[in-house]
Design a protein around this motif. Structure first.
Motif, PDB file in Angstrom:
ATOM      1  N   MET A 218      88.411  68.629  33.925  1.00 17.23           N
ATOM      2  CA  MET A 218      87.276  69.207  33.202  1.00 17.23           C
ATOM      3  C   MET A 218      87.398  70.723  33.131  1.00 17.23           C
ATOM      4  O   MET A 218      88.204  71.337  33.844  1.00 17.23           O
ATOM      5  CB  MET A 218      85.968  68.822  33.906  1.00 17.23           C
ATOM      6  N   ALA A 219      86.590  71.311  32.285  1.00 15.90           N
ATOM      7  CA  ALA A 219      86.600  72.770  32.145  1.00 15.90           C
ATOM      8  C   ALA A 219      86.265  73.408  33.489  1.00 15.90           C
ATOM      9  O   ALA A 219      85.317  72.987  34.164  1.00 15.90           O
ATOM     10  CB  ALA A 219      85.588  73.196  31.089  1.00 15.90           C
ATOM     11  N   PRO A 220      87.031  74.424  33.908  1.00 21.18           N
ATOM     12  CA  PRO A 220      86.796  75.061  35.207  1.00 21.18           C
ATOM     13  C   PRO A 220      85.368  75.578  35.363  1.00 21.18           C
ATOM     14  O   PRO A 220      84.828  75.593  36.481  1.00 21.18           O
ATOM     15  CB  PRO A 220      87.810  76.209  35.230  1.00 21.18           C
ATOM     16  N   GLY A 221      84.749  75.989  34.281  1.00 22.40           N
ATOM     17  CA  GLY A 221      83.404  76.541  34.362  1.00 22.40           C
ATOM     18  C   GLY A 221      82.339  75.531  34.731  1.00 22.40           C
ATOM     19  O   GLY A 221      81.197  75.912  35.031  1.00 22.40           O
ATOM     20  N   LEU A 222      82.697  74.231  34.723  1.00 23.02           N
ATOM     21  CA  LEU A 222      81.718  73.196  35.063  1.00 23.02           C
ATOM     22  C   LEU A 222      81.656  72.930  36.560  1.00 23.02           C
ATOM     23  O   LEU A 222      80.658  72.408  37.052  1.00 23.02           O
ATOM     24  CB  LEU A 222      82.041  71.894  34.340  1.00 23.02           C
ATOM     25  N   ARG A 223      82.702  73.274  37.281  1.00 24.41           N
ATOM     26  CA  ARG A 223      82.740  72.972  38.711  1.00 24.41           C
ATOM     27  C   ARG A 223      81.653  73.750  39.452  1.00 24.41           C
ATOM     28  O   ARG A 223      81.499  74.951  39.286  1.00 24.41           O
ATOM     29  CB  ARG A 223      84.119  73.286  39.292  1.00 24.41           C
ATOM     30  N   GLY A 224      80.922  73.015  40.265  1.00 19.04           N
ATOM     31  CA  GLY A 224      79.853  73.635  41.033  1.00 19.04           C
ATOM     32  C   GLY A 224      78.572  73.811  40.259  1.00 19.04           C
ATOM     33  O   GLY A 224      77.596  74.351  40.791  1.00 19.04           O
ATOM     34  N   GLN A 225      78.528  73.339  39.007  1.00 15.94           N
ATOM     35  CA  GLN A 225      77.365  73.528  38.152  1.00 15.94           C
ATOM     36  C   GLN A 225      76.551  72.236  38.030  1.00 15.94           C
ATOM     37  O   GLN A 225      77.026  71.139  38.332  1.00 15.94           O
ATOM     38  CB  GLN A 225      77.811  73.970  36.750  1.00 15.94           C
ATOM     39  N   SER A 226      75.303  72.389  37.574  1.00 23.80           N
ATOM     40  CA  SER A 226      74.494  71.224  37.207  1.00 23.80           C
ATOM     41  C   SER A 226      75.001  70.716  35.857  1.00 23.80           C
ATOM     42  O   SER A 226      75.065  71.485  34.892  1.00 23.80           O
ATOM     43  CB  SER A 226      73.013  71.611  37.108  1.00 23.80           C
ATOM     44  N   VAL A 227      75.340  69.429  35.798  1.00 23.65           N
ATOM     45  CA  VAL A 227      76.080  68.920  34.642  1.00 23.65           C
ATOM     46  C   VAL A 227      75.539  67.544  34.253  1.00 23.65           C
ATOM     47  O   VAL A 227      75.075  66.774  35.091  1.00 23.65           O
ATOM     48  CB  VAL A 227      77.590  68.810  34.979  1.00 23.65           C
ATOM     49  N   GLN A 228      75.599  67.262  32.949  1.00 26.31           N
ATOM     50  CA  GLN A 228      75.425  65.896  32.472  1.00 26.31           C
ATOM     51  C   GLN A 228      76.693  65.490  31.730  1.00 26.31           C
ATOM     52  O   GLN A 228      77.351  66.325  31.093  1.00 26.31           O
ATOM     53  CB  GLN A 228      74.200  65.747  31.569  1.00 26.31           C
ATOM     54  N   LEU A 229      77.033  64.212  31.836  1.00 27.74           N
ATOM     55  CA  LEU A 229      78.242  63.691  31.200  1.00 27.74           C
ATOM     56  C   LEU A 229      77.888  62.442  30.413  1.00 27.74           C
ATOM     57  O   LEU A 229      77.070  61.626  30.847  1.00 27.74           O
ATOM     58  CB  LEU A 229      79.309  63.354  32.251  1.00 27.74           C
ATOM     59  N   TRP A 230      78.506  62.290  29.254  1.00 25.49           N
ATOM     60  CA  TRP A 230      78.287  61.106  28.424  1.00 25.49           C
ATOM     61  C   TRP A 230      79.563  60.794  27.662  1.00 25.49           C
ATOM     62  O   TRP A 230      80.541  61.559  27.693  1.00 25.49           O
ATOM     63  CB  TRP A 230      77.100  61.318  27.476  1.00 25.49           C
ATOM     64  N   LEU A 231      79.552  59.665  26.972  1.00 26.17           N
ATOM     65  CA  LEU A 231      80.741  59.172  26.289  1.00 26.17           C
ATOM     66  C   LEU A 231      80.602  59.334  24.791  1.00 26.17           C
ATOM     67  O   LEU A 231      79.579  58.976  24.204  1.00 26.17           O
ATOM     68  CB  LEU A 231      80.939  57.694  26.639  1.00 26.17           C
ATOM     69  N   GLU A 232      81.637  59.889  24.180  1.00 27.43           N
ATOM     70  CA  GLU A 232      81.749  59.942  22.719  1.00 27.43           C
ATOM     71  C   GLU A 232      83.103  59.362  22.346  1.00 27.43           C
ATOM     72  O   GLU A 232      84.136  59.968  22.611  1.00 27.43           O
ATOM     73  CB  GLU A 232      81.616  61.372  22.199  1.00 27.43           C
ATOM     74  N   GLY A 233      83.076  58.174  21.744  1.00 28.08           N
ATOM     75  CA  GLY A 233      84.331  57.490  21.456  1.00 28.08           C
ATOM     76  C   GLY A 233      85.031  57.129  22.757  1.00 28.08           C
ATOM     77  O   GLY A 233      84.466  56.462  23.620  1.00 28.08           O
ATOM     78  N   ASP A 234      86.270  57.596  22.927  1.00 28.32           N
ATOM     79  CA  ASP A 234      87.023  57.348  24.141  1.00 28.32           C
ATOM     80  C   ASP A 234      87.125  58.599  24.989  1.00 28.32           C
ATOM     81  O   ASP A 234      88.041  58.718  25.830  1.00 28.32           O
ATOM     82  CB  ASP A 234      88.444  56.847  23.796  1.00 28.32           C
ATOM     83  N   SER A 235      86.210  59.520  24.824  1.00 28.23           N
ATOM     84  CA  SER A 235      86.260  60.775  25.577  1.00 28.23           C
ATOM     85  C   SER A 235      84.949  61.022  26.310  1.00 28.23           C
ATOM     86  O   SER A 235      83.858  60.752  25.779  1.00 28.23           O
ATOM     87  CB  SER A 235      86.525  61.967  24.635  1.00 28.23           C
ATOM     88  N   ILE A 236      85.048  61.507  27.545  1.00 27.93           N
ATOM     89  CA  ILE A 236      83.883  61.908  28.309  1.00 27.93           C
ATOM     90  C   ILE A 236      83.572  63.375  27.976  1.00 27.93           C
ATOM     91  O   ILE A 236      84.433  64.241  28.067  1.00 27.93           O
ATOM     92  CB  ILE A 236      84.094  61.735  29.810  1.00 27.93           C
ATOM     93  N   ILE A 237      82.343  63.611  27.563  1.00 26.91           N
ATOM     94  CA  ILE A 237      81.883  64.953  27.223  1.00 26.91           C
ATOM     95  C   ILE A 237      80.962  65.459  28.348  1.00 26.91           C
ATOM     96  O   ILE A 237      80.174  64.688  28.893  1.00 26.91           O
ATOM     97  CB  ILE A 237      81.094  64.952  25.891  1.00 26.91           C
ATOM     98  N   ALA A 238      81.107  66.718  28.699  1.00 23.68           N
ATOM     99  CA  ALA A 238      80.283  67.290  29.762  1.00 23.68           C
ATOM    100  C   ALA A 238      79.700  68.619  29.295  1.00 23.68           C
ATOM    101  O   ALA A 238      80.338  69.382  28.562  1.00 23.68           O
ATOM    102  CB  ALA A 238      81.120  67.503  31.024  1.00 23.68           C
ATOM    103  N   GLU A 239      78.470  68.884  29.752  1.00 23.41           N
ATOM    104  CA  GLU A 239      77.861  70.164  29.481  1.00 23.41           C
ATOM    105  C   GLU A 239      76.928  70.529  30.622  1.00 23.41           C
ATOM    106  O   GLU A 239      76.430  69.660  31.359  1.00 23.41           O
ATOM    107  CB  GLU A 239      77.093  70.159  28.153  1.00 23.41           C
TER     108      GLU A 239
END
Length: 242
Positions: A218-239
Motif C-alpha cells: 500500500m501507499a507508504p502514507g497510509l501506514r499508521g493512519q486511520s483508513v478504510q479499504l474497499w474493493l473495486e473490480g479486482d483491486s483493493i482501494i484504500a483512503e
C-alpha cells in the motif's frame, strides 16, 4: 436372541461444520505457486492448521497435473482436505476426496457467536469478551497474537487492537477501533461490498472477497493512519479517514 445395537464399544459419529479456506488456482500453476509462496512468506502461519479445499472447477487439467499440484502444495505444508469441482476422470487413489455441495452459508441453524481459534501451540490467552447481535458481533477486548475471530454471518467490530499474529475473518465488514497489526479478511463468503475500517493501519494482510493485499504493497502514507479499504473490480482501494 436379540442383540443390543448400542453398547460400550459402539462408535460415535457426529456431524460438525467448519469454515474452510478455498484455494482456487489458475494456470499456469508455476506462476500461481510463486504468488502463493509470496503470500506465505509475507504472512507467516497463514495456512497453518487451516482446513483447506482446492477448487479446480473448469480448469483444463489432467490427473497427472492435479497430482503434481497437490504434491507441490504438500511440500509447502499446505495440506488439502478435499477437492471441489474436479471431474471424476482427474481424481484417483491417494488424492483428497471429492467435495460437493459447498455453500457460502449453511442451510442449518448456526450459532451466531464467532469462532475463536488458537494456533501454533501457543498458551491459551483469555478469550475476548464477546457481545453479539443479529448479523454482527462486537469484541470488547484486544485480539491477541495467536487468536482468530471467525464470524461468517456478518460484521465484526473490535473495540481495541488486533495484534500481530492475530486475525479477524468476517462474512461482512470489519471495524477496528484500534491498531490493525494482524490480518483482516472481510467478505469471506463472497461479499464484494464488504469494507475494512481501522484506526491505525499496520496490517500484515488485508483481504476483501478473496482479493488480498499486504501492508507493504500500500501507499507508504497510509501506514499508521486511520483508513478504510474497499474493493473495486479486482483491486483493493484504500483512503484515509477524515
Amino acid at each position: 436372541m436379540t442383540k443390543m445395537l448400542t453398547d460400550a464399544r459402539s462408535i460415535r459419529i457426529k456431524g460438525r461444520s467448519f469454515l474452510a479456506v478455498v484455494l482456487a488456482p489458475d494456470l499456469p500453476f508455476d506462476d500461481w505457486l510463486i504468488r502463493l509462496d509470496d503470500l506465505a512468506a509475507r504472512s507467516a502461519g497463514f495456512f497453518l492448521g487451516r482446513p483447506l479445499v482446492l477448487d479446480v472447477t473448469d480448469l483444463p487439467i489432467d490427473r497427472a497435473q492435479l497430482k503434481d499440484l497437490i504434491a507441490e502444495l504438500a511440500g509447502r505444508n499446505v495440506n488439502i482436505m478435499g477437492i471441489e469441482g474436479g471431474r471424476p476422470s482427474i481424481l484417483g487413489p491417494g488424492m483428497p476426496p471429492a467435495l460437493k455441495g459447498g455453500r457460502p452459508v449453511s442451510d442449518e441453524a448456526v450459532a451466531r457467536e464467532p469462532i475463536i481459534e488458537l494456533r501454533n501451540g501457543e498458551p491459551k490467552p483469555a478469550a475476548p469478551e464477546v457481545r453479539s447481535a443479529l448479523q454482527s458481533v462486537v469484541i470488547r477486548e484486544p485480539v491477541r497474537s495467536g487468536q482468530s475471530v471467525i464470524f461468517p454471518e456478518g460484521d465484526v467490530t473490535v473495540i481495541g487492537s488486533v495484534a500481530s499474529g492475530a486475525e479477524i475473518i468476517a462474512g461482512g465488514s470489519i471495524h477496528i477501533y484500534g491498531a490493525l497489526r494482524g490480518r483482516a479478511m472481510a467478505g469471506s463468503l463472497g461479499n464484494a461490498s464488504a469494507r475494512i475500517f481501522c484506526r491505525k493501519l499496520e496490517a500484515e494482510l488485508v483481504a476483501i472477497d478473496g482479493i488480498y493485499k499486504m501492508a507493504e504493497d500500500m501507499a507508504p502514507g497510509l501506514r499508521g493512519q486511520s483508513v478504510q479499504l474497499w474493493l473495486e473490480g479486482d483491486s483493493i482501494i484504500a483512503e484515509k479517514l477524515i
